[in-house]
Enzyme design. Structure first.
Site, short mmCIF file in Angstrom:
data_model
loop_
_atom_site.label_atom_id
_atom_site.label_comp_id
_atom_site.label_asym_id
_atom_site.label_seq_id
_atom_site.Cartn_x
_atom_site.Cartn_y
_atom_site.Cartn_z
N HIS A 109 44.14 -9.18 2.52
CA HIS A 109 43.46 -9.11 3.40
C HIS A 109 45.14 -9.95 4.18
O HIS A 109 45.46 -9.91 5.77
CB HIS A 109 42.77 -9.35 4.85
CG HIS A 109 41.60 -8.24 4.22
ND1 HIS A 109 40.94 -8.32 3.53
CD2 HIS A 109 41.65 -6.97 4.42
CE1 HIS A 109 39.52 -7.84 3.50
NE2 HIS A 109 40.45 -6.60 3.74
N GLU B 262 42.74 -8.34 8.54
CA GLU B 262 44.03 -8.23 8.17
C GLU B 262 45.44 -8.12 9.42
O GLU B 262 46.33 -8.88 9.04
CB GLU B 262 44.24 -6.85 7.81
CG GLU B 262 45.94 -6.60 7.21
CD GLU B 262 46.14 -4.89 7.51
OE1 GLU B 262 46.98 -4.31 7.10
OE2 GLU B 262 45.17 -4.66 5.94
N SER C 82 34.10 -1.60 5.46
CA SER C 82 35.23 -1.30 5.05
C SER C 82 36.23 -0.45 6.35
O SER C 82 36.17 0.73 6.39
CB SER C 82 35.32 -0.51 3.84
OG SER C 82 36.88 0.36 3.58
#
Length: 294
Positions: free
Chosen positions: A81, A133, A228
């Site tokens: 990330h 991220e 996720s």
């Protein structure tokens, strides 16, 4: 029942690279840390823990302060990330080895936003502001970054610089169609806009494939970690095409009775889902059914 497995299901390039880098470091005999879970998959993180790999957070790093020896002799792996520039510099001040497994596609975004911020552009990052991220990307914007998640936020956004210069990028796993729609909204404002499609090709391909597979399936299974982002987006895309879509982390989460009555079953998986988990789900669903590679 026909069972169809998506070709792109499972680890993407960036995730595969990051995981392999951690396993390689774990074999060298030094204490290895990952800055946050290496990927959003509990099975992989648990296996690495058994090999002595420990997870530390950015908050842990801050608490270490200026103590240069607290990580002495160890190796810290930056996950796929990526991290902010400030976190990267803080790590450099420690007496530890640094292994940067930031996905090259994410690293390219860091370079893009830093370059344009230095040129006087305000940076708009389209994505989830809580995702690591995105938080990392924000940390390379030289204080000029704003994260926008939806149409309402885009519609009310105004740049702060006098020239109304805006550089727009996206979280690599963001939905491509939504990104285009949001860029169109901001483009109509008449600003000096540079829109860079930073959604990785693997993500766009995976999402397109999931949409097509779900559209021709009676039931759909999406396998991925509960945290996720890209797996959740696959679920949303599949659910829009196929009402009987199920999100699971492992085979244990799947109620087989929900899919056994289906004439056609599609299976896909997020970029952080290991091959062995996909295989277990596939074999359980397949049994004597026909498998077609999609």
């Amino acid at each position: 029942m026909k069972v169809t497995l998506a070709k792109t299901a499972g680890f993407c390039f960036g995730v595969k690279r990051a995981v392999e880098m951690v396993y390689t470091e774990a074999q060298k005999g030094k204490q290895v840390y990952t800055l946050g879970p290496i990927i959003h998959n509990e099975e992989v993180v648990s296996d690495l823990e058994k090999k002595g790999v420990k997870v530390i957070s950015e908050e842990d790093l801050e608490k270490m302060g200026e103590d240069q020896d607290v990580l002495s002799g160890s190796t810290v792996v930056i996950r796929s990330h990526g991290v902010s520039e400030a976190v990267y510099r803080a790590l450099e001040e420690k007496n530890c080895g640094i292994v940067d497994s930031t996905c090259p596609f994410v690293k390219k975004i860091h370079d893009t936003v830093r370059k344009h911020a230095a040129q006087g552009y305000d940076i708009v990052i389209i994505g989830s502001r809580e995702h690591p991220e995105v938080q990392g990307i924000l940390g390379w914007c030289l204080g000029r970054g704003t994260v926008l998640e939806n149409e309402q936020e885009i519609s009310s956004y105004e740049p702060q610089n006098d020239g109304k210069k805006v550089c727009v990028v996206a979280q690599t796993t963001f939905n491509y169609k939504k990104f285009k729609d949001l860029v169109e909204i901001i483009s109509k404002k008449g600003y000096d806009i540079i829109a860079v499609n930073t959604i990785c090709n693997a993500t766009a391909e995976r999402q397109k494939e999931a949409q097509e597979l779900a559209a021709c399936s009676d039931a759909m299974i999406v396998i991925g970690g509960k945290n996720s982002s890209n797996s959740r987006k696959l679920y949303e895309i599949s659910k829009n095409q196929c009402e009987s879509t199920y999100f699971i982390q492992t085979l244990e989460d799947l109620d087989m009775e929900c899919v056994r009555s289906s004439e056609s079953l599609g299976i896909t998986a997020g970029a952080s889902t290991p091959k062995n988990i996909i295989q277990e789900v596939l074999e359980a669903c397949q049994k004597k059914e026909v498998l077609e590679n999609y």
